[in-house]
Write an enzyme that holds these catalytic residues in place. Structure first.
Site, PDB file in Angstrom:
ATOM      1  N   LYS A  88       8.605  59.810  40.169  1.00  0.00           N
ATOM      2  CA  LYS A  88      10.018  59.778  39.643  1.00  0.00           C
ATOM      3  C   LYS A  88       9.825  58.375  38.724  1.00  0.00           C
ATOM      4  O   LYS A  88      10.177  58.557  37.793  1.00  0.00           O
ATOM      5  CB  LYS A  88      11.140  58.897  41.262  1.00  0.00           C
ATOM      6  CG  LYS A  88      11.300  60.308  42.475  1.00  0.00           C
ATOM      7  CD  LYS A  88      11.978  59.581  43.287  1.00  0.00           C
ATOM      8  CE  LYS A  88      11.670  60.276  43.935  1.00  0.00           C
ATOM      9  NZ  LYS A  88      13.546  60.138  45.357  1.00  0.00           N
TER      10      LYS A  88
ATOM     11  N   ALA B 157      15.161  47.176  49.846  1.00  0.00           N
ATOM     12  CA  ALA B 157      15.136  46.832  48.634  1.00  0.00           C
ATOM     13  C   ALA B 157      14.244  47.773  47.610  1.00  0.00           C
ATOM     14  O   ALA B 157      13.805  47.510  46.701  1.00  0.00           O
ATOM     15  CB  ALA B 157      15.122  45.786  48.385  1.00  0.00           C
TER      16      ALA B 157
ATOM     17  N   TYR C 121      16.066  61.344  57.012  1.00  0.00           N
ATOM     18  CA  TYR C 121      16.241  62.676  58.351  1.00  0.00           C
ATOM     19  C   TYR C 121      15.513  63.060  59.410  1.00  0.00           C
ATOM     20  O   TYR C 121      13.807  62.545  59.196  1.00  0.00           O
ATOM     21  CB  TYR C 121      16.971  63.880  57.394  1.00  0.00           C
ATOM     22  CG  TYR C 121      16.063  63.819  56.346  1.00  0.00           C
ATOM     23  CD1 TYR C 121      15.817  63.917  54.587  1.00  0.00           C
ATOM     24  CD2 TYR C 121      15.165  64.839  56.644  1.00  0.00           C
ATOM     25  CE1 TYR C 121      15.392  64.126  54.372  1.00  0.00           C
ATOM     26  CE2 TYR C 121      14.078  65.362  56.121  1.00  0.00           C
ATOM     27  CZ  TYR C 121      13.670  65.388  54.193  1.00  0.00           C
ATOM     28  OH  TYR C 121      13.162  66.048  53.567  1.00  0.00           O
TER      29      TYR C 121
HETATM   30  P1  NAP Z   1      10.126  52.663  49.043  1.00  0.00           P
HETATM   31  O1  NAP Z   1      10.004  52.423  47.296  1.00  0.00           O
HETATM   32  O2  NAP Z   1       8.421  52.755  49.036  1.00  0.00           O
HETATM   33  O3  NAP Z   1      10.863  51.474  49.633  1.00  0.00           O
HETATM   34  C1  NAP Z   1      10.746  50.825  51.360  1.00  0.00           C
HETATM   35  C2  NAP Z   1      11.357  50.415  51.429  1.00  0.00           C
HETATM   36  O4  NAP Z   1      11.642  49.904  53.037  1.00  0.00           O
HETATM   37  C3  NAP Z   1      10.543  48.814  51.386  1.00  0.00           C
HETATM   38  O5  NAP Z   1      12.251  48.024  50.954  1.00  0.00           O
HETATM   39  C4  NAP Z   1      10.229  47.990  51.999  1.00  0.00           C
HETATM   40  O6  NAP Z   1      10.320  47.168  52.312  1.00  0.00           O
HETATM   41  C5  NAP Z   1      11.430  49.094  53.109  1.00  0.00           C
HETATM   42  N1  NAP Z   1      10.004  48.904  54.702  1.00  0.00           N
HETATM   43  C6  NAP Z   1       8.672  49.823  54.713  1.00  0.00           C
HETATM   44  N2  NAP Z   1       8.414  49.801  55.930  1.00  0.00           N
HETATM   45  C7  NAP Z   1       9.574  49.456  56.681  1.00  0.00           C
HETATM   46  C8  NAP Z   1       9.064  48.815  57.728  1.00  0.00           C
HETATM   47  N3  NAP Z   1       8.310  48.748  58.616  1.00  0.00           N
HETATM   48  N4  NAP Z   1      10.066  47.983  58.692  1.00  0.00           N
HETATM   49  C9  NAP Z   1      10.722  47.598  57.007  1.00  0.00           C
HETATM   50  N5  NAP Z   1      11.341  47.778  56.388  1.00  0.00           N
HETATM   51  C10 NAP Z   1      10.131  48.808  55.468  1.00  0.00           C
HETATM   52  O7  NAP Z   1      11.083  54.091  49.518  1.00  0.00           O
HETATM   53  P2  NAP Z   1      11.829  54.196  48.822  1.00  0.00           P
HETATM   54  O8  NAP Z   1      12.005  55.497  47.814  1.00  0.00           O
HETATM   55  O9  NAP Z   1      13.436  53.648  48.374  1.00  0.00           O
HETATM   56  O10 NAP Z   1      12.579  55.551  50.657  1.00  0.00           O
HETATM   57  C11 NAP Z   1      12.967  54.929  51.130  1.00  0.00           C
HETATM   58  C12 NAP Z   1      14.002  56.068  52.434  1.00  0.00           C
HETATM   59  O11 NAP Z   1      15.065  56.733  52.301  1.00  0.00           O
HETATM   60  C13 NAP Z   1      12.880  56.676  53.023  1.00  0.00           C
HETATM   61  O12 NAP Z   1      12.684  57.085  54.990  1.00  0.00           O
HETATM   62  C14 NAP Z   1      12.979  58.191  52.121  1.00  0.00           C
HETATM   63  O13 NAP Z   1      12.283  59.067  52.905  1.00  0.00           O
HETATM   64  C15 NAP Z   1      14.827  57.822  52.162  1.00  0.00           C
HETATM   65  N6  NAP Z   1      15.701  58.729  50.957  1.00  0.00           N
HETATM   66  C16 NAP Z   1      15.928  60.128  51.423  1.00  0.00           C
HETATM   67  C17 NAP Z   1      16.396  60.930  50.578  1.00  0.00           C
HETATM   68  C18 NAP Z   1      17.005  62.066  51.041  1.00  0.00           C
HETATM   69  O14 NAP Z   1      18.010  62.662  50.317  1.00  0.00           O
HETATM   70  N7  NAP Z   1      17.482  61.805  51.934  1.00  0.00           N
HETATM   71  C19 NAP Z   1      16.617  60.658  49.050  1.00  0.00           C
HETATM   72  C20 NAP Z   1      15.428  59.625  48.639  1.00  0.00           C
HETATM   73  C21 NAP Z   1      15.376  59.146  49.580  1.00  0.00           C
HETATM   74  P3  NAP Z   1       9.279  45.522  51.482  1.00  0.00           P
HETATM   75  O15 NAP Z   1       9.943  45.606  49.867  1.00  0.00           O
HETATM   76  O16 NAP Z   1       9.492  44.901  52.737  1.00  0.00           O
HETATM   77  O17 NAP Z   1       8.214  46.618  51.914  1.00  0.00           O
END
Ligand code: NAP
Length: 284
Positions: free
Chosen positions: A64, A126, A225
């Site tokens: 992205k 975040a 999901y």
């Molecule tokens: P990302 O940029 O990798 O960020 C991951 C986030 O999750 C960070 O804040 C990280 O914290 C935290 N995290 C990871 N493992 C954790 C744990 N075991 N305990 C607590 N916090 C944890 O990922 P992202 O793109 O933001 O995606 C986040 C989620 O949104 C994913 O599950 C993704 O599938 C979902 N999502 C869904 C859609 C949809 O259409 N439904 C669209 C986009 C994203 P740290 O900063 O401490 O590492």
């Protein structure tokens, strides 16, 4: 036939082809939508796709940010998210970049009649998804948005950057909080809406938040999901007594509907799309 695709690595798991095939069917459009694995740079894969006549694409992890750099022009939400999930080839040969993740969540929250205006919202996480939903949430007139994250410094940085992406006229207060503060003094905080934008559910980890805090929320949403409709976070919220609890399947469908609208100029109504697609996708 117009060609579209989703780019990522890995990409085999993507449900986007199923969703866009449904949109094409209900709107009577003749499109092809495939999955393209990006083995090297996103630029190389995208250049080849557009050279061969590709009209537009979706972009998933981890491309992205590369797609953000690839676009010739960017929507405000793409600029705020610093990430692009939708590219469109324009008639003049240039490529426009959009981020429909945040607007897709807003569309799903609207579908679910989530009362955002004047609400105090807690965002857990975040990372990229949290960054992508921040500006659209501010646009909805929430009273406040608090951001909490495992790595507290990232929540603080995201909250501090909110002033740079604030939509005109938004009065939403944005602040960072820590899990320690929320655990120690749950009585001092009330969030009507809690949104999990972290990947904690992927790791089967509950959010480190007391039930006494979660139980004050009327609405909880996990961006992640699951095929069963319940994630670790939605289970946690149900147990705490939150009334209206949802996983991110609706957001997935709504962000895709907005991409389809960018390419084809027609929005498939989200209520119809989510209700008709959800059971198909949960078994896909
Ligand atoms: P990302 O940029 O990798 O960020 C991951 C986030 O999750 C960070 O804040 C990280 O914290 C935290 N995290 C990871 N493992 C954790 C744990 N075991 N305990 C607590 N916090 C944890 O990922 P992202 O793109 O933001 O995606 C986040 C989620 O949104 C994913 O599950 C993704 O599938 C979902 N999502 C869904 C859609 C949809 O259409 N439904 C669209 C986009 C994203 P740290 O900063 O401490 O590492």
């Amino acid at each position: 036939m117009q060609r579209y695709a989703v780019f990522g690595n890995p990409v085999a798991h993507s449900l986007s082809p199923v969703i866009h095939a449904y949109f094409a069917k209900v709107t009577g459009r003749d499109i092809a939508y495939t999955k393209i694995l990006v083995p090297g740079t996103f630029k190389d894969s995208a250049d080849a796709f557009f050279k061969e006549g590709g009209c537009g694409c979706n972009i998933t992890m981890p491309c992205k940010q590369e797609a953000f750099a690839y676009a010739d022009r960017l929507s405000d939400n793409a600029k705020a998210a610093r990430a692009v999930n939708t590219l469109k080839k324009e008639a003049d040969g240039t490529v426009s970049g959009y981020n429909t993740d945040g607007p897709g969540l807003m569309l799903d929250l609207q579908r679910l009649e989530c009362p955002l205006k004047g609400a105090h919202v807690l965002i857990i996480g975040a990372g990229g998804a949290a960054q992508g939903i921040l500006r659209p949430l501010m646009q909805q007139g929430c009273a406040s948005i608090s951001i909490v994250n495992r790595t507290a410094a990232k929540a603080a940085a995201l909250a501090a950057a909110a002033s740079l992406i604030r939509p005109e006229g938004s009065g939403t207060a944005v602040e960072a909080v820590t899990f320690e503060e929320l655990q120690a003094h749950p009585e001092q905080y009330t969030f009507e809406i809690v949104i999990n934008a972290s990947s904690s559910s992927v790791n089967k980890a509950e959010a480190p938040l007391p039930d006494s805090l979660l139980s004050k929320a009327a609405f909880a949403y996990d961006l992640m999901y699951s095929t069963s409709g319940d994630t670790v976070f939605t289970q946690q919220c149900r147990r705490a007594g939150v009334n209206s609890v949802h996983d991110g399947m609706g957001m997935l469908v709504c962000q895709a509907a907005l991409s389809f609208e960018i390419w084809q100029g027609v929005l498939v109504p989200p209520v119809q799309a989510v209700s008709e697609l959800a059971s198909v996708l949960r078994h896909a």
